[in-house]
Write a protein that holds these residues in place. Structure first.
Motif: not given
Length: 208
Positions: A135-139, A161-163, A169-173
């Motif tokens: 989840k992008t939100r968690q990162l 790891d995959d998570n 992957r969806n964060l451009p910065n």
């Protein structure tokens, strides 16, 4: 030389003893410039192609007679002197842009970059960095808690790891790399560098 280890709230917990040869060097700007330029040049592919005067699609008919017109002599419109004519020294796909940098020079350049990051407080060390789900939100929440979402962030982890990879992957910065894939361009392109404690040891084995 010691680097501070921060927790998930960005607070310093303790210091980590690291190699002075990797994190305590003086910044060598000419060497870093040479290493970065060579790295970017070696990534180029010779895929550009230009046409010479024999390859352009032009008639070979003489534009006008040789004398009596008052204009300059012209043999054919494919001349390099004409607009749309062929190039005198065209670029070919076989062109080689690679530059050679010795292994010792490359390691010294990487050490100089790491030392500048450490001296300017752009390098942070964490115990581990992971997310429970892709989840992008968690990162994002984890990086915000550390106070590292103001600019571009490079995360160097000992095991990707995959998570973690899917969450970033969806964060451009944000870029996540393993120590063996760290390059000088990525180090100077990102504003903050976050390394896990195990990744620091792996980087020391690679470049110290």
């Amino acid at each position: 030389m010691e680097l501070r280890i921060i927790d998930e709230k960005g607070q310093s917990t303790r210091n980590l003893a690291v190699s002075d040869g990797l994190f305590g060097r003086e910044f060598n700007e000419p060497l870093v410039h040479q290493v970065v330029t060579a790295y970017m040049a070696n990534a180029r592919s010779g895929n550009r192609k230009q046409q010479d005067r024999g390859e352009v699609s032009h008639t070979t008919h003489k534009p006008w007679r040789q004398k009596g017109t008052g204009r300059a002599r012209a043999g054919m419109s494919s001349s390099p002197l004409w607009r749309g004519g062929g190039r005198i020294f065209p670029n070919s796909p076989e062109e080689n842009f690679s530059q050679k940098v010795n292994r010792k020079m490359y390691r010294a350049g990487m050490a100089s970059i790491f030392s500048r990051l450490a001296s300017e407080q752009h390098l942070s060390v964490v115990e581990t960095i992971a997310v429970d789900a892709p989840k992008t939100r968690q990162l994002v929440q984890k990086l915000k808690g550390m106070g590292l979402m103001d600019g571009r962030v490079l995360i160097i982890t000992d095991s990707l790891d995959d998570n973690l990879w899917l969450a970033s992957r969806n964060l451009p910065n944000v870029l996540v790399l393993e120590p063996r894939h760290v390059d000088p361009v990525s180090l100077i392109r990102y504003d903050q560098v976050v390394m896990t404690q195990a990744a620091v040891k792996m980087v020391e084995e690679l470049f110290a």
